[in-house]
Structure formats: C-alpha cells, structure tokens
Write a protein that holds these residues in place. Structure first.
Motif, short mmCIF file in Angstrom:
data_model
loop_
_atom_site.label_atom_id
_atom_site.label_comp_id
_atom_site.label_asym_id
_atom_site.label_seq_id
_atom_site.Cartn_x
_atom_site.Cartn_y
_atom_site.Cartn_z
N SER A 175 -10.45 11.66 -5.40
CA SER A 175 -10.02 10.29 -5.12
C SER A 175 -8.82 9.91 -5.97
O SER A 175 -7.89 9.24 -5.50
N GLU A 176 -8.81 10.36 -7.22
CA GLU A 176 -7.71 10.00 -8.12
C GLU A 176 -6.38 10.52 -7.61
O GLU A 176 -5.39 9.80 -7.59
N SER A 177 -6.34 11.79 -7.20
CA SER A 177 -5.09 12.40 -6.75
C SER A 177 -4.56 11.74 -5.48
O SER A 177 -3.38 11.43 -5.38
N THR A 178 -5.43 11.51 -4.50
CA THR A 178 -4.98 10.92 -3.24
C THR A 178 -4.53 9.47 -3.45
O THR A 178 -3.58 9.01 -2.80
N LEU A 179 -5.20 8.75 -4.34
CA LEU A 179 -4.76 7.39 -4.65
C LEU A 179 -3.40 7.39 -5.32
O LEU A 179 -2.53 6.57 -5.00
N LEU A 180 -3.18 8.34 -6.24
CA LEU A 180 -1.91 8.42 -6.95
C LEU A 180 -0.75 8.78 -6.02
O LEU A 180 0.37 8.32 -6.21
N ILE A 181 -1.03 9.62 -5.02
CA ILE A 181 0.03 9.97 -4.06
C ILE A 181 0.59 8.70 -3.42
O ILE A 181 1.81 8.49 -3.37
N GLY A 182 -0.30 7.86 -2.91
CA GLY A 182 0.14 6.62 -2.29
C GLY A 182 0.74 5.65 -3.28
O GLY A 182 1.76 5.00 -3.00
N LEU A 183 0.13 5.54 -4.46
CA LEU A 183 0.61 4.60 -5.47
C LEU A 183 2.02 4.93 -5.93
O LEU A 183 2.88 4.06 -6.01
N TYR A 184 2.27 6.20 -6.20
CA TYR A 184 3.62 6.62 -6.61
C TYR A 184 4.63 6.37 -5.50
O TYR A 184 5.76 5.94 -5.74
N GLN A 219 -9.62 10.00 2.48
CA GLN A 219 -8.46 10.27 1.64
C GLN A 219 -7.22 9.57 2.18
O GLN A 219 -6.41 9.03 1.41
N LEU A 220 -7.07 9.57 3.49
CA LEU A 220 -5.91 8.93 4.10
C LEU A 220 -5.91 7.43 3.82
O LEU A 220 -4.87 6.85 3.44
N ILE A 221 -7.05 6.79 4.01
CA ILE A 221 -7.14 5.35 3.76
C ILE A 221 -6.86 5.05 2.29
O ILE A 221 -6.18 4.08 1.95
N LEU A 222 -7.37 5.90 1.40
CA LEU A 222 -7.15 5.70 -0.03
C LEU A 222 -5.67 5.80 -0.38
O LEU A 222 -5.15 5.01 -1.17
N SER A 223 -4.98 6.77 0.21
CA SER A 223 -3.54 6.90 -0.03
C SER A 223 -2.76 5.71 0.51
O SER A 223 -1.83 5.23 -0.13
N LEU A 224 -3.15 5.22 1.69
CA LEU A 224 -2.47 4.06 2.27
C LEU A 224 -2.69 2.82 1.41
O LEU A 224 -1.75 2.02 1.22
N ILE A 225 -3.89 2.66 0.88
CA ILE A 225 -4.16 1.53 -0.02
C ILE A 225 -3.28 1.63 -1.25
O ILE A 225 -2.68 0.64 -1.69
N GLY A 226 -3.18 2.85 -1.80
CA GLY A 226 -2.32 3.04 -2.98
C GLY A 226 -0.87 2.74 -2.68
O GLY A 226 -0.17 2.15 -3.50
N PHE A 227 -0.40 3.12 -1.47
CA PHE A 227 1.01 2.90 -1.12
C PHE A 227 1.32 1.41 -0.98
O PHE A 227 2.35 0.93 -1.47
N PHE A 228 0.45 0.68 -0.29
CA PHE A 228 0.75 -0.72 0.00
C PHE A 228 0.41 -1.66 -1.15
O PHE A 228 0.84 -2.82 -1.13
N LEU A 229 -0.32 -1.18 -2.16
CA LEU A 229 -0.68 -2.05 -3.27
C LEU A 229 0.55 -2.57 -4.02
O LEU A 229 0.66 -3.79 -4.26
N PRO A 230 1.52 -1.72 -4.43
CA PRO A 230 2.72 -2.27 -5.10
C PRO A 230 3.52 -3.21 -4.22
O PRO A 230 4.06 -4.22 -4.71
#
Length: 421
Positions: free
Chosen positions: A120-129, A161-172
């Motif tokens: 979860s950490e890695s996929t979240l970081l992909i989107g967040l970065y 994983q996809l949803i987690l990455s999308l959440i990370g991307f749109f959070l900033p």
C-alpha cells in the motif's frame, strides 16, 4: 524570480497574478525570495542541488532493483553529463522541481517490478509523487495516464492499488483547491487552468537545434535499446523495467507536445529514460575503442558542444536571453506591468500589476468574461496600480476601451506607454 517577488508581497497566483507557473512552484519561489531576495546565485545553487539529488537517487534505484547485471555508477555519470546539454537544465525551474518528484515516482514503479506482494505504501507514493509533481508543473499531469497505463499493463495493479494511487495523485491537487477556496480564489483558478493548456506557445528555441545537439546521445540510446532487446537475455523484472522506461519516454514526448514554453529546460523529463538506455549501450558495447571514444564524447563533448552553441546564441542576440535596454520608460525599481514577450524591463523593475505571462494574459483578456470577471480585472488594476504599463501591441489600450473606468486611472503618455494619472 519576478513571480516570487510579487507573491511575497501578499498577492495570490491566478487570483491576483496571471501566470502559468504551477501553484506549488509559486509557493516555493515565494519562499526562496523571502530567504534570498533577487539572488541569482541562490537559484543556480538550489537547481544544482536538485540535479545532484536526481543523479544520486536514480543511480541508487537502478542498483537497488538490479536493473543491470552489474552494479555500476555509470548511470550517475551519464545523467550528470546529460544535464549539461543546456545551461538552463540545471537552473531552478518548475520543470526541474516537478521532475524531481517524477523521478521519485518512477523509482516506486521500479520497486513494483521486484516486490512479490501488494504494498500500500509504494502504490500510494507513486500517486502522491505524481500529484506533487503536477502541482509544481501542471504539464506533468501527463503522468496520470502514464501511471494508470503502466500500473495496470506492466506492474499488474489490482483495483485496490489503482484506487490508492489515484487518491495519492489527486490529494495534492485537492489541497491546492482547498487553499484557493479558503482565500476566495477558487473560481479564478478554475478559469485560468484550462487556458494554460490552450494559449499560444512561446517558441523560444527551434526544435532542430535540440535534434542537432542531442543526435549523439539519442543514437547511443537507440543502439543501447536495440542491443539489450535483441542480443541480450533479461529477466522478467528487467523486461518490465525496460517497458516502464520506454513508455516513460513516449509519454515524455506527449508532455512536450502539450507544453507552452518551448525551451530546453523542459527536456529534463527525458533524462531518466535516456540515462537507462545509454547505460545499456556502455555496459554491452563500451569496452572497446569505439565505446571508450563514445564515453569521452558524451562526458566532455556534449557539455562543450552545448556551451559553444548557447554561447553563440547569446552573442547572436537570441530572444531567449534577457538583456537590459539602453533606454527605458520607467525609473529603476519602479512597479511596472509589461504586456509583451520581452521581459527585459524586469531586470531593473518589479511587477506591479496582475499580468505576468503575456501569452496567457492575451488568451485571458480575449476570452468571454462575465460581469463579475470584468469587475475582478478592474479591481486588480485599481488596487495594484502599476506606475507604468508597457503595451507595445495595444492590449492594454483595448482593455481601457472595454473598461472605461480605467481611463480615470491611466493616461497614454507616449505610444505604447501608459502611466498613472
């Protein structure tokens, strides 16, 4: 620098200043101005520190995930040489700031090629970065479709994983919108953002100049890709890593088509992919005489050729290089507003009005506006009141006709020059 100086006075990007800089970059430039003021050396040092970080991080990723058959510092040397393709690639810019976080995201994608379980950490970081990079440089929003495509097709993202990455991307991005909502500027932001992708390009440099200078490293990259694909065996993980890199370069080309500032500092997004492919060339073919000669040409020839070309462009009076003018229509240090492609006036003066990016300003003024939006323009000009407006193309003069109340504030002292009454 001009933008950071203006925003440090308490104004807000998009709401009070029309420019295409990413909102997080604008905040960073404001911070830099608060600490260093108009110190060009600070911008150069910070830029080089970011370059150093990218070089070290990308080399460590290639070693950590066994991208090549041997651990080597060759990618760091190659990437450092590529950063010297042009003088402005190592200076502080929104593209360099954003690409730093894209490299971090790419590193997390590489980690997905070797991990055997969902993280979860890695996929979240992909989107967040990726989201932070987009906040620094809006054109890097192209990373979103890249992340979705390679995440599903190559890294085998599950739906979770996809949803987690999308959440990370749109959070900033969401936090940026919340910031503007709190400061009553959300409507202006939503009005300006679409224009950033549609206004007329700044064609600072001809693409042919990059093709000529970059022909040699591109040739090395193509040979490296061909040789590693056809003649060398590779593990499943290494095949995935190669695919990630190739699609990175493809989406980098698409991003380059979308961007509006056609300048060499935008090329930094290509460097991780080119570094990977050129390293393949030297690891497979670099031990002979031709390989050693190619290495010397890349390490020393590319920076020297770049320095020679851009120095010649500067001496030839290229419009990309800003020079002070012998005569000016304002006093040094005065608050001014420039409605033209020539920003040289800001060498001696500072921004005093709402319009900074000329092409974006033209698109903004020419767009259909409601009465409230016209009132906002009038309010910005009447509050900020730049002492001198430089208007060689008549854009401000047309605005005076559209908003006659401004004629009570400004008068045309000479053709193309307006001053406060």
């Amino acid at each position: 620098m001009v933008l950071g100086e203006r925003l440090s006075e308490g104004f807000f990007l998009y709401q009070d200043v029309i420019d295409d800089t990413g909102p997080i970059s604008a905040g960073f430039f404001t911070f830099v101005h608060f600490i260093f003021g108009r110190n060009t050396l600070a911008y150069e040092i910070i830029g080089r520190l970011l370059v150093l970080f990218q070089v070290i991080y990308w080399n460590s990723i290639l070693i950590r995930y066994r991208v090549f058959e041997e651990n080597t510092y060759l990618p760091a040397i190659i990437m450092a040489a590529l950063f010297h393709f042009s003088f402005d690639m190592s200076g502080l810019s929104p593209a360099l700031l954003g690409s730093t976080f894209l490299v971090l995201a790419l590193g997390q994608l590489f980690s997905q090629t070797v991990l055997q379980k969902e993280t979860s950490e890695s996929t979240l970081l992909i989107g967040l970065y990726g989201g932070i990079a987009t906040g620094f440089h809006l054109n890097f929003g192209i990373f979103l479709p890249y992340m979705i495509f390679v995440g599903i097709a190559i890294s085998g993202f599950s739906f979770r994983q996809l949803i987690l990455s999308l959440i990370g991307f749109f959070l900033p991005i969401l936090l940026v919108f919340v910031f503007y909502y709190w400061n009553n500027g959300l409507s202006e932001t939503l009005q300006i953002w679409p224009l950033i992708f549609t206004y007329e390009k700044y064609a600072y440099q001809p693409i042919i100049s990059w093709v000529i200078l970059g022909a040699f490293p591109i040739l090395l990259a193509l040979v490296g890709y061909f040789y590693s694909t056809v003649f060398r065996g590779s593990t499943v993980n290494q095949q995935k890593q190669r695919q990630l890199t190739i699609f990175w370069l493809i989406f980098s080309v698409l991003e380059f088509i979308l961007l509006k500032r056609q300048a060499s500092f935008e090329l930094v997004i290509f460097l991780p992919g080119l570094t990977y492919l050129i390293t393949q060339f030297f690891l497979n073919l670099g031990r002979g005489f031709l390989g050693k000669l190619a290495f010397l040409l890349l390490l020393f020839g590319l920076p020297v050729a770049g320095w020679w070309y851009w120095n010649g462009e500067a001496n030839a009076g290229s419009a990309y290089f800003v020079r002070p003018k012998s005569e000016s229509a304002f006093k040094p240090g005065e608050k001014i507003m420039v409605l033209s492609n020539d920003p040289s006036a800001f060498l001696e003066a500072s921004l005093g009005g709402p319009f900074l990016n000329f092409q974006l300003t033209k698109a903004y003024l020419e767009s259909d506006k409601t009465l409230a939006e016209k009132a906002k323009i009038f309010q910005n000009l009447s509050i900020q009141k730049p002492k001198t407006v430089i208007d060689p193309d008549g854009n401000f003069k047309a605005l005076l006709e559209e908003l006659p109340a401004l004629k009570n504030i400004y008068r045309e002292s000479e053709p193309g020059i307006f001053r406060l009454k």
